[in-house]
Design a protein around this motif. Structure first.
Motif: not given
Length: 553
Positions: A307-308, A311, A320, A323-324, A327
């Motif tokens: 995934y990374e 990304e 984006l 998601l960041q 994380k």
């Protein structure tokens, strides 16, 4: 016819007589008639003198008899007092000293001897009256006198002899002799000798009568002494029997205590094995699940890695950003680093639990029939250390100094119990913080295991009792006193021995010495028993042990 002059002379001669022992003496010349009258008077005087002498003798005899009766009554009273008071051998010597003195006075003897004899008619130490030391020693070493003693005892009757010069050339045998054997309950106990009359005559019927009259009183005292001695012997035998019973009762209590302790340990072993078995199941699937979970996490982390990579290809800035932000809020980087560490720690913890459970099973051995087999002693020690770790870890640092030793034929669960007792005792002996050192080694066909501590040590007066059942120096409620006793019994069962050295304030070291092979040990034990030795000796000493297994003086 008598002339007037002769009458006058005769009357003057008669008037001159003052006692019956004189005679009428007429001056010559006198007539025949005057001489006849004088002779008649003299015969009359002689008869009167004889009668007077007889009268005096009878008077003296009656007086002597009266005196003897008084003395006899006095002697009998003393004998009666002695009968009530005489209790010991010392009293008996004093009693016979008085008897000899009384007999000498009553019978008029110069000397008296009492000769005690044993069951074999052997003479003991003489008691004498009127006999000097030289004569006593001469009699004591005279074979003739000892033969006389045997003869008198065998005759069982009083001997009245004017002299026994035919028996021996000793001067004492030439004098008059009275001898009476003393028999009590059918057994000869001694002889009384009366030797030589003080007036130079022989012992007469009156002397013999007095002797015979006093003997029953003397024998009555001796019979009482015999009864007291028999009662004392019976009391000693009874006391000895009571002591034996006390020892037997103590052994029975010890055996009962050991049996209870053994049953208790067996119950604890069964409980430990049961608990270990029950714990094994959840531990098994937890360990399995952890392994599966670890594999799942690896898959997830592999997907997250992909995934990374993907990304950077997301074109939608809003997606984006979300998601960041997610994380960062979850600290995903930290999770990737910490989760594998958590999994490893969890697996290590479960592994340790499994090891403890396995040690419990090995220690109890309730899941296997106990039999003699060759076992790695070091594994047993390590398993026992895991079991008692909670008792030790707060008190002492454990240092292991193992030398390689071969497997030993033994009952492993019982030896584990010995190691547990020694280790727990070592921990209890340390008051604050100390060191417990475990050493092993081999000497010839034996191995040895030593558990040494830096504790308070054992006082010298307690060294000989530490293996006694129920003996303990711990406070009430802190110890049963059976640990070392049971350990000693187990080591004996293995044909081994326990050696101990201790110094107050410095610590104690127990060393268990075990034969490697039981059949060889049994052969050696039988051989040593035939030579009067004992294989299962417990040595309590102040010696120290060297690392090679030898004892340093």
């Amino acid at each position: 016819m008598i002339e007037i002059r002769d009458y006058q002379v005769l009357i003057e001669a008669i008037d001159a007589i003052s006692d019956y022992h004189q005679n009428v003496a007429l001056p010559a010349p006198v007539s025949d008639e005057s001489g006849q009258v004088a002779e008649a008077v003299n015969r009359l005087l002689e008869r009167l003198a004889v009668k007077l002498s007889l009268s005096n003798r009878e008077s003296d005899s009656l007086a002597a008899a009266s005196i003897r009766m008084v003395l006899l009554a006095d002697v009998q009273e003393r004998l009666n007092r002695a009968d009530r008071l005489v209790k010991t051998a010392k009293d008996l010597k004093e009693f016979f000293a008085g008897v000899l003195a009384d007999l000498v006075e009553m019978i008029g003897a110069r000397r008296a001897i009492y000769v005690p004899v044993d069951g074999g008619n052997n003479a003991g130490n003489f008691l004498v009256h009127g006999v000097d030391d030289m004569m006593r020693d001469e009699l004591k070493h005279s074979d003739d006198f000892h033969r006389l003693v045997t003869s008198v005892i065998s005759g069982k009757a009083i001997i009245n002899s004017p002299g026994l010069s035919a028996v021996s050339d000793m001067q004492i045998f030439t004098h008059p002799l009275l001898a009476a054997p003393l028999w009590v309950n059918g057994r000869s106990v001694g002889i009384i000798f009366l030797i030589d009359k003080a007036d130079g005559t022989f012992f007469n019927k009156d002397d013999l009568s007095i002797f015979e009259h006093l003997l029953p009183d003397i024998l009555r005292v001796l019979e009482r002494i015999e009864l007291l001695r028999a009662l004392e012997q019976s009391n000693r035998s009874l006391h000895a029997e009571q002591l034996k019973q006390q020892v037997l009762i103590k052994k029975l209590e010890s055996a009962q205590g050991q049996l209870l302790q053994s049953e208790k340990m067996a119950s604890i072993g069964q409980l430990a094995a049961g608990v270990a078995h029950e714990i094994n199941n959840p531990i098994g699937y937890v360990y399995s699940n952890l392994s599966t979970l670890e594999k799942y996490l690896e898959d997830i982390f592999r997907i997250m890695d992909d995934y990374e990579i993907a990304e950077s290809l997301i074109s939608d800035n809003d997606v984006l950003s979300r998601l960041q932000a997610a994380k960062e809020s979850l600290d995903f980087k930290f999770l990737k680093e910490d989760l594998p560490a958590l999994m490893n720690e969890s697996k290590e913890g479960i592994t340790r639990v499994k090891k403890i459970v396995q040690d419990l099973k090995d220690f109890s051995h309730s899941d296997a029939t106990e039999e003699w087999r060759f076992v790695d002693i070091l594994e047993g020690i390590n398993s026992t250390l895991n079991i008692v770790n909670n008792e030790i870890k707060y008190k002492a640092e454990v240092i292991k100094k193992y030398d390689l030793i071969p497997e030993v034929e033994c009952l492993s669960s019982q030896l584990n119990q010995v190691f547990m007792n020694l280790l727990v005792n070592a921990a209890h002996a340390i008051e604050e913080r100390g060191v417990i050192t475990i050493r092993t080694g081999r000497v010839d066909d034996e191995v040895w295991i030593e558990v040494a501590d830096t504790g308070i040590g054992i006082a010298q007066e307690n060294m000989k009792r530490i293996f006694d059942p129920f003996f303990t120096t711990k406070p009430v409620g802190k110890g049963t006193g059976l640990g070392l006793s049971l350990s000693y019994g187990i080591v004996q069962k293995h044909h081994g021995r326990i050696e101990v050295q201790s110094k107050v304030g410095a610590g104690t070291a127990f060393r268990v010495c075990l034969p490697i092979n039981q059949s060889i040990a049994q052969e050696k034990m039988h051989s040593n028993r035939a030579q009067g030795e004992d294989m299962s000796e417990v040595k309590n000493s102040r010696t120290s042990f060297s690392s090679d297994g030898k004892i340093n003086e």
